[in-house]
Each structure stands twice: as structure tokens, then as C-alpha cells.
Design a protein around this motif. Structure first.
Motif, PDB file in Angstrom:
ATOM      1  N   ARG A  37       0.838  -1.204   0.000  1.00 53.65           N
ATOM      2  CA  ARG A  37       0.000   0.000   0.000  1.00 53.65           C
ATOM      3  C   ARG A  37       0.872   1.252   0.000  1.00 53.65           C
ATOM      4  N   ALA A  38       1.954   1.220   0.766  1.00 54.60           N
ATOM      5  CA  ALA A  38       2.879   2.349   0.775  1.00 54.60           C
ATOM      6  C   ALA A  38       3.505   2.541  -0.603  1.00 54.60           C
ATOM      7  N   HIS A  39       3.842   1.443  -1.265  1.00 55.98           N
ATOM      8  CA  HIS A  39       4.419   1.541  -2.613  1.00 55.98           C
ATOM      9  C   HIS A  39       3.418   2.167  -3.588  1.00 55.98           C
ATOM     10  N   ARG A  40       2.121   1.844  -3.451  1.00 53.06           N
ATOM     11  CA  ARG A  40       1.116   2.430  -4.343  1.00 53.06           C
ATOM     12  C   ARG A  40       1.081   3.948  -4.198  1.00 53.06           C
ATOM     13  N   THR A  41       1.177   4.405  -2.953  1.00 55.26           N
ATOM     14  CA  THR A  41       1.166   5.847  -2.718  1.00 55.26           C
ATOM     15  C   THR A  41       2.370   6.516  -3.382  1.00 55.26           C
ATOM     16  N   VAL A  42       3.552   5.954  -3.172  1.00 48.45           N
ATOM     17  CA  VAL A  42       4.766   6.545  -3.745  1.00 48.45           C
ATOM     18  C   VAL A  42       4.760   6.437  -5.269  1.00 48.45           C
ATOM     19  N   ASP A  43       4.188   5.362  -5.801  1.00 53.07           N
ATOM     20  CA  ASP A  43       4.084   5.231  -7.263  1.00 53.07           C
ATOM     21  C   ASP A  43       3.196   6.343  -7.829  1.00 53.07           C
ATOM     22  N   TRP A  44       2.117   6.670  -7.124  1.00 57.85           N
ATOM     23  CA  TRP A  44       1.227   7.756  -7.575  1.00 57.85           C
ATOM     24  C   TRP A  44       1.979   9.083  -7.580  1.00 57.85           C
ATOM     25  N   ILE A  45       2.753   9.322  -6.536  1.00 60.57           N
ATOM     26  CA  ILE A  45       3.538  10.559  -6.451  1.00 60.57           C
ATOM     27  C   ILE A  45       4.562  10.616  -7.584  1.00 60.57           C
ATOM     28  N   THR A  46       5.188   9.489  -7.884  1.00 68.36           N
ATOM     29  CA  THR A  46       6.156   9.428  -8.984  1.00 68.36           C
ATOM     30  C   THR A  46       5.492   9.772 -10.307  1.00 68.36           C
ATOM     31  N   GLU A  47       4.316   9.206 -10.536  1.00 70.80           N
ATOM     32  CA  GLU A  47       3.600   9.434 -11.791  1.00 70.80           C
ATOM     33  C   GLU A  47       3.150  10.888 -11.922  1.00 70.80           C
ATOM     34  N   LYS A  48       2.638  11.468 -10.816  1.00 71.13           N
ATOM     35  CA  LYS A  48       2.072  12.821 -10.878  1.00 71.13           C
ATOM     36  C   LYS A  48       3.119  13.922 -10.763  1.00 71.13           C
ATOM     37  N   HIS A  49       4.180  13.670 -10.007  1.00 67.20           N
ATOM     38  CA  HIS A  49       5.133  14.738  -9.708  1.00 67.20           C
ATOM     39  C   HIS A  49       6.554  14.462 -10.185  1.00 67.20           C
ATOM     40  N   GLY A  50       6.815  13.277 -10.669  1.00 68.25           N
ATOM     41  CA  GLY A  50       8.119  12.969 -11.204  1.00 68.25           C
ATOM     42  C   GLY A  50       9.090  12.382 -10.200  1.00 68.25           C
ATOM     43  N   PRO A  51      10.187  11.840 -10.664  1.00 72.75           N
ATOM     44  CA  PRO A  51      11.140  11.129  -9.800  1.00 72.75           C
ATOM     45  C   PRO A  51      11.860  12.029  -8.803  1.00 72.75           C
ATOM     46  N   ASP A  52      12.035  13.311  -9.123  1.00 77.68           N
ATOM     47  CA  ASP A  52      12.736  14.190  -8.185  1.00 77.68           C
ATOM     48  C   ASP A  52      11.925  14.375  -6.903  1.00 77.68           C
ATOM     49  N   VAL A  53      10.621  14.571  -7.043  1.00 77.44           N
ATOM     50  CA  VAL A  53       9.752  14.685  -5.864  1.00 77.44           C
ATOM     51  C   VAL A  53       9.665  13.340  -5.156  1.00 77.44           C
ATOM     52  N   ALA A  54       9.485  12.273  -5.911  1.00 82.89           N
ATOM     53  CA  ALA A  54       9.360  10.942  -5.309  1.00 82.89           C
ATOM     54  C   ALA A  54      10.618  10.532  -4.556  1.00 82.89           C
ATOM     55  N   ALA A  55      11.754  11.114  -4.898  1.00 81.60           N
ATOM     56  CA  ALA A  55      13.006  10.771  -4.206  1.00 81.60           C
ATOM     57  C   ALA A  55      12.971  11.180  -2.739  1.00 81.60           C
ATOM     58  N   ARG A  56      12.068  12.086  -2.393  1.00 76.98           N
ATOM     59  CA  ARG A  56      11.931  12.495  -0.983  1.00 76.98           C
ATOM     60  C   ARG A  56      10.991  11.578  -0.215  1.00 76.98           C
ATOM     61  N   PHE A  57      10.568  10.481  -0.854  1.00 78.69           N
ATOM     62  CA  PHE A  57       9.684   9.516  -0.207  1.00 78.69           C
ATOM     63  C   PHE A  57      10.351   8.145  -0.196  1.00 78.69           C
ATOM     64  N   ASP A  58      10.114   7.421   0.881  1.00 79.88           N
ATOM     65  CA  ASP A  58      10.594   6.046   0.996  1.00 79.88           C
ATOM     66  C   ASP A  58       9.452   5.225   1.568  1.00 79.88           C
ATOM     67  N   THR A  59       9.587   3.919   1.595  1.00 76.84           N
ATOM     68  CA  THR A  59       8.565   3.057   2.167  1.00 76.84           C
ATOM     69  C   THR A  59       9.182   2.131   3.211  1.00 76.84           C
ATOM     70  N   ALA A  60       8.321   1.613   4.076  1.00 70.93           N
ATOM     71  CA  ALA A  60       8.769   0.663   5.095  1.00 70.93           C
ATOM     72  C   ALA A  60       7.591  -0.195   5.525  1.00 70.93           C
ATOM     73  N   GLN A  61       7.906  -1.402   5.950  1.00 69.62           N
ATOM     74  CA  GLN A  61       6.892  -2.271   6.563  1.00 69.62           C
ATOM     75  C   GLN A  61       6.917  -2.011   8.062  1.00 69.62           C
ATOM     76  N   ILE A  62       5.737  -1.949   8.686  1.00 71.37           N
ATOM     77  CA  ILE A  62       5.674  -1.642  10.112  1.00 71.37           C
ATOM     78  C   ILE A  62       4.503  -2.367  10.751  1.00 71.37           C
ATOM     79  N   ASP A  63       4.685  -2.763  11.987  1.00 72.36           N
ATOM     80  CA  ASP A  63       3.597  -3.311  12.801  1.00 72.36           C
ATOM     81  C   ASP A  63       3.247  -2.245  13.831  1.00 72.36           C
ATOM     82  N   ALA A  64       2.177  -1.513  13.587  1.00 69.35           N
ATOM     83  CA  ALA A  64       1.818  -0.373  14.433  1.00 69.35           C
ATOM     84  C   ALA A  64       1.378  -0.785  15.823  1.00 69.35           C
TER      85      ALA A  64
END
Length: 425
Positions: A37-64
Motif C-alpha cells: 500500500r505504501a508503494h502504491r502511494t509513492v508510485d502515484w507521487i512518482t507518476e504525478k510529480h516525477g522522480p525528483d519529488v518521489a526521491a523524498r519519499f521512501d517506504t517501510a513495513q511496520i507493525d503499528a
């Protein structure tokens, strides 16, 4: 500022999308139990805003649910702030994990209450946020800030309360949060369906618990669910909506910092929604206590409320089938700064057509997500500072509302908020 965003559901996804247009942070780590799910969000940001903006995002698995895991993920990514965007049942573990990691913390819903008596004017039990405020000393000693209840309601409504007290009123009789909408969700055939626009887990918790009211002479006390119905007129074409008392954080937050004679929260649920909630309660389907049930793989234990949530459409997915607007606001009565009676409604309206077009996010979750991003930007700038456990009312409201309203071309968020002077009109 490095932000660990816990949760990539509807609100967490919207937080990341809104933040993608801003530049006040170094990194946002979008985390979720299901990292896809986190990857889907970052993929959307990459598509809409480009790789330079997406570079400020990372993903992680977490047990809240595990504070040690929250702390470990925060440390691994050097997080300075932990943004809680999951269901309130996870507040204790994320709250503890953020403190252990030496990070500041924000949430949009506070630690859960324990059942109160339903008789009018009964004393409250453990109230929303009590567990967090009990730990304020630990946060103060650590020199860290926990900004709690910083969504839309609570959140923006609390900012409005601070603004009204500082700029509009010399004496406040009532701070009344009023929330209403004209949203409709349809199925593929165009038929209207029952599909809550926010987490049904949270909605059940809020609506079936006895609501709390605050009065200056009586303190906090309870009232029965769905009590004191009133018809409230909402702006921008929404119109009259019947609102009822609901348990909500504003009533527990506002009196701590804002002087008022009475504080209430009423939500425009509608007759159908109230009837559904009553049936769920009658059948025990609102319970969070696991029950033993049969499955294809043998007996399992599951909480009835989780079954209800699993059986309804995910609020994050209903945007394309939703039409209408939602309004969050604060109705304030009292004496104006000129010594005359005054009644105002401060509000923000979110249009589903616009949020879907701009963010592919339905309007209720988008409106909730907007406000913590603004708060994070004010913290990054040093405009808002503090330590301990604080609500939005503890901060100057004017910078928040100025940043919210200013056009994007001028460095703001381009979100106009309204003020209706109802006695004058």
C-alpha cells in the motif's frame, strides 16, 4: 524534518499526496503493515510529480501494534516526527514508540475512552486522550512534543476555537463543533448504498459510546448516544442536516486551553446511519472482544467489529462513486469584542469532485489529511513550538489559517475557510 508516516490507508495516502506539493521536509517514510500500500502511494507521487519529488519519499513495513517496532523503524530512518495515520486503537503503541525513538508525534484521533454511564449528568470514566495526557510529564522531560488531535475534527475545529477566543469574542457561551455533509455513494447501477466515508471501526467507537459534554460549572459529563438532535444549516449548498451528540475529542481538548461555558460536538449522521448503528449494537457487532467462529481452516477468533469493517467498502476506494460535499466547522456563541451578542460559524468545505480530480482521494479523508500537513509545516518552520502533550488550541491559530488560505502560488495551500456571522445575516 524527517517524517515517519504510519499508515498508508485513505488518510495516510492523502497526507503523502498533499505533502508531495510541499518542500518543508527532507524525507517522508510511508509505512504500513502491508508495504504494498505504501508503494502504491509513492508510485502515484512518482507518476504525478516525477522522480525528483518521489526521491523524498521512501517506504517501510511496520507493525503499528508493537511500540518496539515503531521505535526501531523510526530510528532506522532517522525520523524526527512520527505521524500516526491509523485507527485509534493503535495510538498507545505508536505514541510509546515515538517517545522511545526520541521523535515528536502527531495524531488525528486520540487514545480511546472506556465505557461511560449513559444516564444524563453521569460522571465520565476514562475519557478520550486521558492516557496520553497522563504521560505529558514524560514528553516534557524528554523535550519532545506530542501534538494530539490534529486532523480536521479534532484539529481544524480546535484551531477555529483558538481563533474565535483570540480574535472574535470577549466571552464564549458555547463552542459547538458541527459536522455535516450531502454525500451520496452509489453502486455500479447508480443505486445509493450504505458506505461510510470514514473508517467504520472509528465511526462505531465514536457514535455508540455515550457522548461527553463539558460545562464550566459541571465539568465533563455524559449524555445518551444520539441525544439532543438539532437541525443545523450548513453552507455552500449542503443545507439543513439533523445533528446529534457524538463522543469526540474536541470536547476533551477545547476546555483545557479555551475559556467557554459549554463545549459540544454534534455530527450529522442521518436516520439511516443511526438505525444501522443501533442494529449493529443490538446484535453485538460493535464489540471489539474476539469471538470464536468457524472458518474453512478451522475455528478462529475474530472481533465482530473487524468483520463489519471487512464487509463494507474501504473508505479509501469509494471516491469515484461518491458525490457531494462535506463541511467541518465550529459554531460559536457569546459576546463579541464589541460587547454585543455574537454567533459565528467557522468552517471548511471539501468537494469530492475536486479532491478526486486533484488527488484521487475522496473528500472526507482528504479534508482530514490536509490539517496535519499544515501543522507539520508550521513545526518545521519553527512557527509552532512546544513540548509535552498539547492540543491544537495550545498554538496561535492565525499562522495556521493564513497558510491554509493563501494561494498555492503564494506559498499557501489554497484552501479557503469561511466565517458566517449568523446574527448579522
Amino acid at each position: 524534518m524527517r517524517i515517519l508516516l504510519v499508515g498508508a490507508g485513505g488518510v495516510g495516502d492523502a497526507i503523502a499526496k498533499i505533502a508531495a506539493r510541499r518542500d518543508f521536509y527532507e524525507q517522508i517514510i510511508v509505512s504500513d503493515y502491508d508495504e504494498a500500500r505504501a508503494h502504491r502511494t509513492v508510485d502515484w507521487i512518482t507518476e504525478k510529480h516525477g522522480p525528483d519529488v518521489a526521491a523524498r519519499f521512501d517506504t517501510a513495513q511496520i507493525d503499528a501494534s508493537d511500540p518496539e517496532v515503531v521505535a526501531r523503524v523510526a530510528r532506522e530512518h532517522g525520523a524526527t516526527h512520527v505521524m500516526n495515520a491509523v485507527e485509534p486503537k493503535f495510538v498507545p503503541s505508536i505514541f510509546a514508540g515515538a517517545l522511545a525513538a526520541g521523535a515528536d508525534y502527531l495524531d488525528m484521533a486520540m487514545s480511546l475512552s472506556e465505557p461511560h454511564a449513559t444516564d444524563p449528568y453521569s460522571e465520565t470514566g476514562v475519557k478520550l486522550g486521558d492516557d496520553q495526557f497522563a504521560q505529558a510529564g514524560d514528553w516534557e522531560t524528554a523535550g519532545r512534543l506530542a501534538l494530539v488531535g490534529m486532523g480536521v475534527e479534532p484539529g481544524l475545529s480546535d484551531v477555529f476555537a483558538r481563533y474565535a477566543a483570540d480574535h472574535l469574542f470577549s466571552e464564549i457561551d458555547e463552542l459547538g463543533t458541527r459536522d455535516g455533509a450531502n454525500l451520496v455513494v452509489t453502486d455500479d447501477a447508480g443505486n445509493e448504498i450504505f458506505a461510510p466515508s470514514f473508517s467504520i471501526w472509528t465511526t462505531i467507537e465514536e457514535c455508540l459510546n455515550p457522548p461527553v459534554i463539558w460545562e464550566k460549572d459541571a465539568g465533563w459529563f455524559t449524555t445518551p448516544p444520539f441525544s439532543e438532535p438539532e437541525v443545523f444549516h450548513f453552507p455552500e449548498g449542503i443545507g439543513p442536516v439533523e445533528c446529534v451528540n457524538v463522543e469526540h475529542e474536541e470536547v476533551l481538548l477545547m476546555p483545557r486551553w479555551v475559556d467557554a461555558k459549554r463545549v459540544t460536538f454534534k455530527y450529522g449522521l442521518g436516520e439511516e446511519f443511526i438505525n444501522v448503528l443501533r442494529v449493529l449494537h443490538l446484535l453485538g457487532l460493535d464489540s471489539t472482544t474476539p469471538v470464536r467462529v468457524r472458518s474453512a481452516n478451522g475455528p478462529v477468533e475474530v472481533a465482530p467489529r473487524d468483520v463489519v469493517a471487512a464487509g463494507l467498502p474501504d473508505p479509501a476506494t469509494i471516491g469515484p462513486r461518491m458525490t457531494g460535499k462535506t463541511c467541518a466547522g465550529l459554531w460559536v456563541t457569546g459576546t463579541g469584542t464589541d460587547g454585543q451578542p455574537r454567533e459565528v460559524y467557522l468552517y471548511h468545505v471539501s468537494d469530492n469532485e475536486w479532491t478526486m480530480r486533484e488527488y484521487e482521494s475522496q473528500c472526507v479523508v482528504w479534508q482530514t489529511a490536509l490539517n496535519p500537513v499544515i501543522a507539520l509545516e508550521l513545526l518545521a518552520r519553527g512557527t509552532w513550538t512546544g513540548r509535552g502533550v498539547l492540543g491544537p488550541e495550545a498554538f496561535d491559530a492565525e499562522p495556521f489559517l493564513e497558510l491554509m488560505r493563501a494561494p498555492e502560488a503564494e506559498g499557501g495551500y489554497g484552501q479557503a475557510w469561511g466565517l458566517e456571522d449568523r446574527l448579522a445575516s
